[in-house]
Scaffold this active site. Structure first.
Site, short mmCIF file in Angstrom:
data_model
loop_
_atom_site.label_atom_id
_atom_site.label_comp_id
_atom_site.label_asym_id
_atom_site.label_seq_id
_atom_site.Cartn_x
_atom_site.Cartn_y
_atom_site.Cartn_z
N THR A 48 -47.23 -9.15 -25.62
CA THR A 48 -46.47 -9.65 -26.77
C THR A 48 -44.98 -9.76 -26.43
O THR A 48 -44.34 -10.76 -26.74
CB THR A 48 -46.65 -8.70 -27.97
OG1 THR A 48 -48.04 -8.54 -28.24
CG2 THR A 48 -45.95 -9.25 -29.20
N THR A 49 -44.45 -8.71 -25.79
CA THR A 49 -43.03 -8.69 -25.45
C THR A 49 -42.69 -9.76 -24.42
O THR A 49 -41.55 -10.22 -24.33
CB THR A 49 -42.62 -7.29 -24.95
OG1 THR A 49 -43.07 -6.31 -25.89
CG2 THR A 49 -41.12 -7.17 -24.79
N TYR A 111 -55.68 -13.41 -36.31
CA TYR A 111 -55.88 -14.45 -37.32
C TYR A 111 -57.33 -14.60 -37.76
O TYR A 111 -57.61 -14.70 -38.95
CB TYR A 111 -55.34 -15.82 -36.84
CG TYR A 111 -55.31 -16.83 -37.97
CD1 TYR A 111 -54.29 -16.79 -38.92
CD2 TYR A 111 -56.29 -17.80 -38.11
CE1 TYR A 111 -54.27 -17.69 -39.98
CE2 TYR A 111 -56.28 -18.70 -39.16
CZ TYR A 111 -55.26 -18.64 -40.09
OH TYR A 111 -55.24 -19.52 -41.14
N TYR A 137 -56.04 -3.26 -27.00
CA TYR A 137 -54.71 -3.25 -27.61
C TYR A 137 -54.87 -3.39 -29.11
O TYR A 137 -55.29 -4.43 -29.61
CB TYR A 137 -53.86 -4.38 -27.01
CG TYR A 137 -52.44 -4.48 -27.53
CD1 TYR A 137 -51.84 -3.47 -28.27
CD2 TYR A 137 -51.68 -5.62 -27.27
CE1 TYR A 137 -50.54 -3.58 -28.73
CE2 TYR A 137 -50.38 -5.75 -27.73
CZ TYR A 137 -49.81 -4.72 -28.46
OH TYR A 137 -48.53 -4.85 -28.92
N ARG A 142 -49.60 -7.00 -36.37
CA ARG A 142 -49.40 -8.35 -35.85
C ARG A 142 -50.68 -9.18 -35.82
O ARG A 142 -50.61 -10.40 -35.83
CB ARG A 142 -48.79 -8.30 -34.44
CG ARG A 142 -47.40 -7.69 -34.42
CD ARG A 142 -46.70 -7.89 -33.09
NE ARG A 142 -46.17 -9.23 -32.93
CZ ARG A 142 -44.92 -9.52 -32.57
NH1 ARG A 142 -44.05 -8.57 -32.34
NH2 ARG A 142 -44.54 -10.77 -32.43
N LYS A 165 -54.26 0.86 -25.94
CA LYS A 165 -52.85 0.88 -26.34
C LYS A 165 -52.84 0.93 -27.86
O LYS A 165 -53.26 -0.02 -28.52
CB LYS A 165 -52.11 -0.36 -25.82
CG LYS A 165 -50.65 -0.43 -26.29
CD LYS A 165 -49.98 -1.74 -25.88
CE LYS A 165 -48.56 -1.80 -26.42
NZ LYS A 165 -47.88 -3.08 -26.09
N ILE A 207 -46.98 2.16 -23.28
CA ILE A 207 -46.70 0.79 -22.86
C ILE A 207 -45.52 0.36 -23.71
O ILE A 207 -45.65 0.20 -24.92
CB ILE A 207 -47.93 -0.12 -23.03
CG1 ILE A 207 -49.05 0.37 -22.11
CG2 ILE A 207 -47.57 -1.58 -22.71
CD1 ILE A 207 -50.37 -0.38 -22.25
#
Length: 296
Positions: A48-49, A111, A137, A142, A165, A207
């Site tokens: 994501t980052t 989604y 994850y 999000r 994570k 992480i």
């Protein structure tokens, strides 16, 4: 017992970009070298980052391969290859495995809002189509999907599912995952402000977004705890709590890219639809970095 892919701090690394939005590999190389010189234990590429959601599949895979080749075994490289499409996740995961990734980080399908049974089917399909360790994850804020502890325990029965994570923010849930899975599912914090709390609940590290700015300090929070210096770990966590929180004054990775630019790297801007943060937030980030002595 599943040996963790890594212990300590993995940087959820940013993706430096030129003004035209293309990946800036020259700056990326400098940033990776700096990370490895300053305590980072592993690199998560295209998470994501790293703005994976706005990279094309071709760019994404190119970036993963480049990172694996550039790191050349100097640390563990974990490829973010999750997708809301199981077929797409399999395609990217297979390629990352072929290119030499040490492990895969697979975010829950976003989604679609699949069921818990759907999550099991999704991860099972990717597991069976690949040959490298997998880190789940969980970031429901999000994705709109939460991996329940019982579901994590079921998925952990797959032999190459190495860990999770956890960025749900729910410490009771994380404790329940550890209770149900024990050493059959390693846990890493996905929230920098909860590193110490997750370690207390059986975690193996983090992480981290914070590692983009403070790799050594983030590593040390974990290393101190795992070596038995609990008080030292707690003190360091408390010291860096304000910075960890202020790096989320806007949508990640907007603030951390601003911070990386301020500490002297050419990280560039985020891709649309993410835009630069407000002048107020820029000042907050700058003043926080000054307060910690990271910049003058």
């Amino acid at each position: 017992m599943k040996e963790p892919i890594f212990t300590g701090a993995a940087v959820a690394i940013i993706t430096p970009m030129h003004e035209d939005g293309k990946v800036n590999y020259e700056e990326f190389a400098k940033f990776i070298d700096w990370q490895l010189d300053n305590g980072t234990d592993a690199i998560v590429i295209c998470g994501t980052t790293g703005e994976s959601s706005t990279l094309t599949v071709a760019e994404h895979l190119e970036c993963v391969k480049w990172c694996i080749d550039y790191v050349a075994g100097r640390c563990t490289v974990i490829a973010g290859t999750g997708s809301n499409s199981t077929a797409c996740a399999i395609e990217m995961s297979r390629q990352a495995c072929s290119d030499g990734a040490d492990a895969l980080l697979l975010v829950t399908p976003y989604y679609n809002k699949t069921s818990q049974r759907g999550l099991i089917a999704h991860y099972t399909a990717i597991h069976d189509a690949t040959d490298k360790p997998i880190i789940l994850y969980n970031v429901p804020s999000r994705t709109g999907v939460n991996i329940l502890p019982e579901t994590a325990a079921e998925i952990a029965k797959l032999p190459r599912v190495n860990g999770i994570k956890e960025a749900s923010g729910n410490l009771d849930q994380i404790a329940k995952v550890h209770e149900l899975c024990g050493d059959n599912l390693n846990i890493w914090s996905g929230n920098d402000d909860q590193i110490f709390d997750v370690l207390e609940r059986g975690g193996k590290g983090v992480i981290s977004v914070l590692s983009n700015v403070c790799p050594q300090e983030t590593h040390d929070i974990v290393a101190k705890y795992l070596s038995g210096d609990i008080d030292g770990s707690r003190a360091l966590m408390n010291k860096y709590m304000k910075l960890a929180k202020n790096l989320f004054c806007d949508v990640n990775p907007i603030p951390v890219k601003e911070a990386v630019n301020l500490i002297g790297f050419n990280a560039g801007h985020c891709r649309l639809p993410l835009i630069d943060t407000t002048e107020e937030n820029k000042l907050l980030i700058k003043e926080t970095l000054k307060e910690y002595g990271i910049i003058k």
